[in-house]
Motif scaffolding. Structure first.
Motif, PDB file in Angstrom:
ATOM      1  N   HIS A  40       0.963  -1.157  -0.063  1.00  0.00           N
ATOM      2  CA  HIS A  40      -0.061  -0.416  -0.180  1.00  0.00           C
ATOM      3  C   HIS A  40       0.644   1.190   0.256  1.00  0.00           C
ATOM      4  O   HIS A  40       1.537   1.866   0.993  1.00  0.00           O
ATOM      5  CB  HIS A  40      -1.080   0.176   1.490  1.00  0.00           C
ATOM      6  CG  HIS A  40      -1.878   0.808   1.063  1.00  0.00           C
ATOM      7  ND1 HIS A  40      -2.805   1.406   2.489  1.00  0.00           N
ATOM      8  CD2 HIS A  40      -2.316   2.066   0.054  1.00  0.00           C
ATOM      9  CE1 HIS A  40      -3.287   2.072   1.876  1.00  0.00           C
ATOM     10  NE2 HIS A  40      -2.826   2.401   0.672  1.00  0.00           N
ATOM     11  N   ILE A  41       1.126   1.982  -1.055  1.00  0.00           N
ATOM     12  CA  ILE A  41       2.098   2.945  -1.382  1.00  0.00           C
ATOM     13  C   ILE A  41       1.061   4.625  -1.092  1.00  0.00           C
ATOM     14  O   ILE A  41      -0.032   4.064  -2.192  1.00  0.00           O
ATOM     15  CB  ILE A  41       2.881   2.924  -2.735  1.00  0.00           C
ATOM     16  CG1 ILE A  41       3.777   1.984  -2.699  1.00  0.00           C
ATOM     17  CG2 ILE A  41       3.349   4.217  -2.452  1.00  0.00           C
ATOM     18  CD1 ILE A  41       3.788   1.549  -4.665  1.00  0.00           C
ATOM     19  N   GLY A  42       0.841   5.038  -0.493  1.00  0.00           N
ATOM     20  CA  GLY A  42       0.179   6.225  -0.130  1.00  0.00           C
ATOM     21  C   GLY A  42      -0.193   6.788  -1.632  1.00  0.00           C
ATOM     22  O   GLY A  42       0.725   7.544  -2.127  1.00  0.00           O
ATOM     23  N   LYS A  43      -1.542   7.394  -1.196  1.00  0.00           N
ATOM     24  CA  LYS A  43      -1.785   8.395  -2.205  1.00  0.00           C
ATOM     25  C   LYS A  43      -1.949   7.915  -3.827  1.00  0.00           C
ATOM     26  O   LYS A  43      -1.954   8.133  -4.726  1.00  0.00           O
ATOM     27  CB  LYS A  43      -1.316  10.021  -2.080  1.00  0.00           C
ATOM     28  CG  LYS A  43      -0.814  10.287  -1.289  1.00  0.00           C
ATOM     29  CD  LYS A  43      -2.836  10.295  -0.566  1.00  0.00           C
ATOM     30  CE  LYS A  43      -3.969  11.082  -1.229  1.00  0.00           C
ATOM     31  NZ  LYS A  43      -5.102  10.582  -0.767  1.00  0.00           N
ATOM     32  N   ASN A  44      -2.055   6.136  -3.721  1.00  0.00           N
ATOM     33  CA  ASN A  44      -2.301   5.407  -5.275  1.00  0.00           C
ATOM     34  C   ASN A  44      -3.726   4.572  -5.030  1.00  0.00           C
ATOM     35  O   ASN A  44      -3.258   3.872  -5.532  1.00  0.00           O
ATOM     36  CB  ASN A  44      -0.883   5.171  -5.175  1.00  0.00           C
ATOM     37  CG  ASN A  44       0.284   5.489  -5.546  1.00  0.00           C
ATOM     38  OD1 ASN A  44      -0.121   7.151  -5.534  1.00  0.00           O
ATOM     39  ND2 ASN A  44       0.983   4.928  -5.617  1.00  0.00           N
ATOM     40  N   ALA A  45      -4.654   5.857  -4.935  1.00  0.00           N
ATOM     41  CA  ALA A  45      -5.856   4.640  -4.708  1.00  0.00           C
ATOM     42  C   ALA A  45      -6.295   3.410  -3.847  1.00  0.00           C
ATOM     43  O   ALA A  45      -7.330   3.019  -3.539  1.00  0.00           O
ATOM     44  CB  ALA A  45      -6.304   4.122  -6.410  1.00  0.00           C
ATOM     45  N   GLY A  46      -5.232   3.286  -2.887  1.00  0.00           N
ATOM     46  CA  GLY A  46      -5.617   2.496  -1.814  1.00  0.00           C
ATOM     47  C   GLY A  46      -6.459   1.861  -1.517  1.00  0.00           C
ATOM     48  O   GLY A  46      -7.219   0.988  -1.109  1.00  0.00           O
ATOM     49  N   THR A  47      -7.419   2.969  -0.926  1.00  0.00           N
ATOM     50  CA  THR A  47      -8.624   3.111  -0.777  1.00  0.00           C
ATOM     51  C   THR A  47      -9.696   2.450  -0.947  1.00  0.00           C
ATOM     52  O   THR A  47     -10.561   1.104  -0.721  1.00  0.00           O
ATOM     53  CB  THR A  47      -9.589   4.366   0.404  1.00  0.00           C
ATOM     54  OG1 THR A  47      -8.713   5.122   0.778  1.00  0.00           O
ATOM     55  CG2 THR A  47     -10.476   3.866   0.847  1.00  0.00           C
ATOM     56  N   GLN A  48      -9.612   2.672  -2.431  1.00  0.00           N
ATOM     57  CA  GLN A  48     -10.508   2.093  -3.360  1.00  0.00           C
ATOM     58  C   GLN A  48     -10.417   0.562  -3.613  1.00  0.00           C
ATOM     59  O   GLN A  48     -10.757  -0.718  -4.035  1.00  0.00           O
ATOM     60  CB  GLN A  48     -10.802   2.574  -4.718  1.00  0.00           C
ATOM     61  CG  GLN A  48     -11.951   3.002  -5.899  1.00  0.00           C
ATOM     62  CD  GLN A  48     -11.501   3.648  -6.686  1.00  0.00           C
ATOM     63  OE1 GLN A  48     -10.206   4.348  -6.631  1.00  0.00           O
ATOM     64  NE2 GLN A  48     -12.390   3.316  -7.633  1.00  0.00           N
ATOM     65  N   ILE A  49      -8.604   0.541  -4.380  1.00  0.00           N
ATOM     66  CA  ILE A  49      -8.384  -0.796  -3.547  1.00  0.00           C
ATOM     67  C   ILE A  49      -8.572  -1.915  -2.069  1.00  0.00           C
ATOM     68  O   ILE A  49      -9.070  -2.712  -2.760  1.00  0.00           O
ATOM     69  CB  ILE A  49      -6.961  -0.678  -4.278  1.00  0.00           C
ATOM     70  CG1 ILE A  49      -6.609  -0.290  -5.152  1.00  0.00           C
ATOM     71  CG2 ILE A  49      -6.303  -2.426  -3.931  1.00  0.00           C
ATOM     72  CD1 ILE A  49      -5.480  -0.476  -5.500  1.00  0.00           C
ATOM     73  N   GLY A  50      -8.101  -1.815  -1.751  1.00  0.00           N
ATOM     74  CA  GLY A  50      -8.430  -1.964  -0.489  1.00  0.00           C
ATOM     75  C   GLY A  50     -10.625  -2.548  -0.395  1.00  0.00           C
ATOM     76  O   GLY A  50     -10.841  -3.094   0.500  1.00  0.00           O
ATOM     77  N   ASN A  51     -11.816  -1.511  -0.769  1.00  0.00           N
ATOM     78  CA  ASN A  51     -12.551  -1.893  -0.403  1.00  0.00           C
ATOM     79  C   ASN A  51     -12.572  -2.736  -1.705  1.00  0.00           C
ATOM     80  O   ASN A  51     -13.648  -3.820  -1.636  1.00  0.00           O
ATOM     81  CB  ASN A  51     -13.560  -0.482  -1.560  1.00  0.00           C
ATOM     82  CG  ASN A  51     -13.706   0.777  -0.389  1.00  0.00           C
ATOM     83  OD1 ASN A  51     -12.938   0.663   1.119  1.00  0.00           O
ATOM     84  ND2 ASN A  51     -14.026   1.440  -1.132  1.00  0.00           N
ATOM     85  N   VAL A  52     -12.521  -3.326  -2.690  1.00  0.00           N
ATOM     86  CA  VAL A  52     -12.293  -4.192  -3.817  1.00  0.00           C
ATOM     87  C   VAL A  52     -11.732  -5.214  -3.127  1.00  0.00           C
ATOM     88  O   VAL A  52     -12.453  -6.319  -3.560  1.00  0.00           O
ATOM     89  CB  VAL A  52     -11.629  -4.120  -4.910  1.00  0.00           C
ATOM     90  CG1 VAL A  52     -11.730  -4.845  -5.818  1.00  0.00           C
ATOM     91  CG2 VAL A  52     -12.133  -2.537  -6.268  1.00  0.00           C
ATOM     92  N   ALA A  53     -10.508  -5.237  -2.596  1.00  0.00           N
ATOM     93  CA  ALA A  53     -10.423  -6.411  -1.970  1.00  0.00           C
ATOM     94  C   ALA A  53     -11.086  -7.432  -0.672  1.00  0.00           C
ATOM     95  O   ALA A  53     -11.585  -8.213  -0.484  1.00  0.00           O
ATOM     96  CB  ALA A  53      -9.207  -6.228  -1.284  1.00  0.00           C
ATOM     97  N   ASP A  54     -11.883  -6.433   0.110  1.00  0.00           N
ATOM     98  CA  ASP A  54     -12.717  -6.767   1.192  1.00  0.00           C
ATOM     99  C   ASP A  54     -14.348  -7.577   0.216  1.00  0.00           C
ATOM    100  O   ASP A  54     -14.262  -8.468   0.696  1.00  0.00           O
ATOM    101  CB  ASP A  54     -13.637  -5.493   1.511  1.00  0.00           C
ATOM    102  CG  ASP A  54     -12.653  -4.809   2.693  1.00  0.00           C
ATOM    103  OD1 ASP A  54     -11.472  -5.534   2.688  1.00  0.00           O
ATOM    104  OD2 ASP A  54     -12.574  -3.746   2.807  1.00  0.00           O
TER     105      ASP A  54
END
Length: 249
Positions: free
Chosen positions: A34-48
């Protein structure tokens, strides 16, 4: 303190053994670096969503401080990238808002000075490399604000040949998010009938913000940022070339 604790444990009859962190991997987990400010929140939602519906590989989202060296070598991984100039502007305003609205993280004393001296991202970028006190303040501000101070390549410290020695399964570019993420999910779950994945395109779930009311980056600002982030632009271009080669170097 550490030596005293070890001595106490030995005296109590406990055996102390060093655990090989890299040997803990199972090969079944897929790690999101998780590199900061690279759509990590969105990817985390998909991973969930994927983890909830799939009995196959589990996607593990790591906090920002975890670099490649802390991911077990037996396990596959992926990460996301963003052009450094765009990432700078997002990182500046994210920290200026103290992470809101999704989270709240109070400024440090260093943040407070930086934002008191530079109201906008363009102000800071234009002041880089200026002679005298203004340039020194700009340098200090860049190194004080978390996401502007870090290069994306920092997550690969001492792993410069990672694309040849330990390549990821895929890389998601923020600028091509939907297509790259769908390619990633297809690679991981090629033989699995997953339900439709919600990519979280709304601004709230994606942790996106509207910067149209903020000053655009001037040509001077962009040129300064290109110089400041030269190393990271090289990293970004290298990752892009790897993707365009089909993941082969």
């Amino acid at each position: 303190m550490k030596n005293s604790l070890k001595a106490w444990l030995r005296a109590a009859g406990f055996e102390i053994r060093r655990v090989n962190r890299k040997a803990r991997g199972t090969g079944n987990d897929i790690h999101f670096l998780h590199i900061g400010k690279n759509a990590g929140t969105q990817i985390g939602n998909v991973a969930d969503q994927v983890n909830a519906f799939s009995s196959g590989p589990r996607i593990i989202k790591h906090p920002h401080h975890v670099g490649l060296g802390r991911i077990p070598v037996a396990d596959p991984y992926f990460f996301s990238i963003r052009h450094p100039v765009s990432r700078f502007k997002s990182g500046f305003y994210s920290r200026k808002r103290k992470g809101q609205p999704r989270i709240y993280s109070e400024w440090s004393a260093h943040d407070e000075i930086a934002f008191s001296e530079f109201e906008h991202a363009n102000d800071l970028a234009e002041s880089l490399f200026e002679p005298g006190e203004r340039g020194r303040k700009a340098w200090a501000a860049m190194k004080s604000i978390r996401h502007t101070s870090q290069n994306q390549s920092d997550w690969f410290s001492c792993h410069g040949n990672f694309l040849r020695v330990r390549p990821p399964i895929w890389i998601v570019r923020q600028e091509h998010f939907d297509a790259d993420l769908r390619d990633l999910v297809a690679l991981i779950f090629a033989d699995t009938d997953l339900p439709k994945i919600d990519l979280g395109d709304d601004d709230g779930s994606a942790h996106r913000n509207d910067y149209t009311s903020t000053p655009s980056l001037s040509e001077t600002a962009k040129a300064n940022l290109s110089t400041w982030y030269a190393q990271d632009i090289g990293f970004y271009d290298m990752c892009t070339a790897w993707l365009e080669s089909g993941g082969k170097f």
